[in-house]
Design an enzyme around this catalytic site. Structure first.
Site, mmCIF file in Angstrom:
data_model
loop_
_atom_site.group_PDB
_atom_site.id
_atom_site.type_symbol
_atom_site.label_atom_id
_atom_site.label_comp_id
_atom_site.label_asym_id
_atom_site.label_seq_id
_atom_site.Cartn_x
_atom_site.Cartn_y
_atom_site.Cartn_z
ATOM 1 C CG ASP A 224 -1.866 1.141 1.262
ATOM 2 O OD1 ASP A 224 -2.534 1.375 0.237
ATOM 3 O OD2 ASP A 224 -1.931 1.830 2.295
ATOM 4 C CG ASP B 100 -2.236 7.528 0.245
ATOM 5 O OD1 ASP B 100 -1.630 8.600 0.190
ATOM 6 O OD2 ASP B 100 -2.937 7.073 -0.674
#
Length: 381
Positions: free
Chosen positions: A47, A49
């Site tokens: 991922d 953010d």
């Protein structure tokens, strides 16, 4: 999963954890990893953010951690629910932050949504985008026709995150959905991390449209397994590891696709959130940040009715959890990274709440435990 690497599938590589009559099946996180994950897994599905950057800035140490992972032979794929930017823009941002990436390494939730819409409605179907430039770009790349208004009779509205989304776009989406268009959300993340703290995410604005229309959207991003599965297909991963900061998207998404997971605490998930996680969102490994890729992870071992991780022992009882620190680590595992006590608490709580998530009341048995609980925001819970 089939790939060209020589690394074995992840399952057998976890360090052993005792199985006793009291604890016949250790919860996730109990097993740990006897070797650094970047030596056990051929691909990290990362991922972005809250894991590699927060807002415009890199998470401290993230670039160096990825460089070490690549040096160990691990390949990297980037899987983001943020739909605002194109894969090219995401790759350029990562590269600018010292984490070299190509557009082909990036899977966005806009791409996932565009694929779903194209499969359902066919090439050239009219679609109204709501969100950042990445939403419209993904729709065009999938062969769909992007329109600007509900008056153009779109068959679908695809809504993704965009910093400039306002009343006008939301109103147009409402009119289109009430007129019969299918509402598709790239993701339902209610929040996003930022240097200023937690801010509204796409899910908050999706909620505006669904509240007014009375219709729940089709959500195509994580935790739906399609994004991680696509990254596995592109990389040929044989032993992938999902790395993320969110329980309800990254960790649940990894579990749905059948991959081990590493939760990092550099984003939105707090220790209290982790303790309360349901069985579908409990990670296999835990680290402060993505630097957890290049170090072994301690297991959590049963000691009668208690659970031990290094020098920390946690016990679950009718009146909640108790944490204490002992004089020795006992198991000879990796050096404490500051999270061993939290690991012990999680496993003790999850062993007592096997089939459900539940908040935990935690008390300290000594000063060291009291200091640790304060650091994790668990004091007085």
């Amino acid at each position: 999963m089939v790939g060209a690497t020589g690394r074995a599938p992840a399952g057998p590589l976890w360090s052993d954890s005792p199985v006793t009559s009291e604890h016949p099946s250790p919860p996730p996180l109990a097993r740990g990893a006897a070797q650094a994950p970047d030596t056990l897994h051929d691909v990290a599905l990362l991922d972005l953010d809250g894991v590699l950057y927060v807002g415009p800035d890199a998470v401290p140490g993230a670039a160096e951690a990825l460089e070490r992972a690549r040096a160990a032979g691990m390949r990297l794929g980037f899987v983001t629910n943020n739909a605002a930017r194109t894969p090219q823009e995401v790759a350029a941002h990562l590269t600018d932050l010292g984490m070299p990436a190509d557009a082909g390494d990036v899977i966005t939730s806009s791409q996932a949504a565009a694929t779903v819409v194209a499969q359902r409605f066919g090439d050239g179907a009219a679609v109204l985008p709501v969100g950042g430039p990445g939403v419209a770009a993904a729709l065009r790349d999938a062969g769909l026709r992007v329109v600007d208004s509900a008056e153009d009779d779109p068959v679908a509205v695809v809504q993704g995150y965009g910093r400039d989304v306002g009343w006008t776009q939301l109103a147009e989406a409402v009119v289109a959905v009430r007129g019969g268009a299918t509402h598709v959300a790239t993701n339902a993340d209610a929040t996003i991390p930022s240097p200023r703290g937690v801010l509204p995410g796409n899910g908050a604005l999706v909620g505006v449209v669904s509240t007014v229309t009375g219709q729940q959207p089709l959500v195509t991003g994580k935790p739906d397994p399609a994004m991680h599965a696509e990254c596995v297909r592109r990389t040929g991963a044989r032993s992938p590891l999902v790395v993320g900061d969110r329980l309800d998207t990254d960790i649940e998404g990894g579990r749905r696709v059948g991959a081990p997971t590493l939760l990092v605490l550099s984003g939105v998930t707090t220790p209290a959130d982790l303790l309360a996680a349901g069985p579908e969102a409990r990670p296999d490994l835990l680290a402060e940040d993505v630097g957890g890729l290049d170090r072994p992870h301690p297991g959590v071992r049963a000691e009668g009715e208690a659970w031990r991780c290094g020098a920390w022992v946690a016990t679950a009882g009718d009146d909640g959890l108790e944490l204490r620190r002992t004089d020795d680590a006992a198991d000879g595992g990796p050096e404490d990274d500051g999270l061993d006590g939290l690991r012990a608490l999680c496993v003790a709580h999850w062993a007592a709440t096997v089939d459900r998530g539940a908040p935990a009341d935690v008390r300290a048995a000594d000063d060291a435990a009291r200091e640790a609980l304060g650091r994790w925001g668990l004091a007085g819970r």
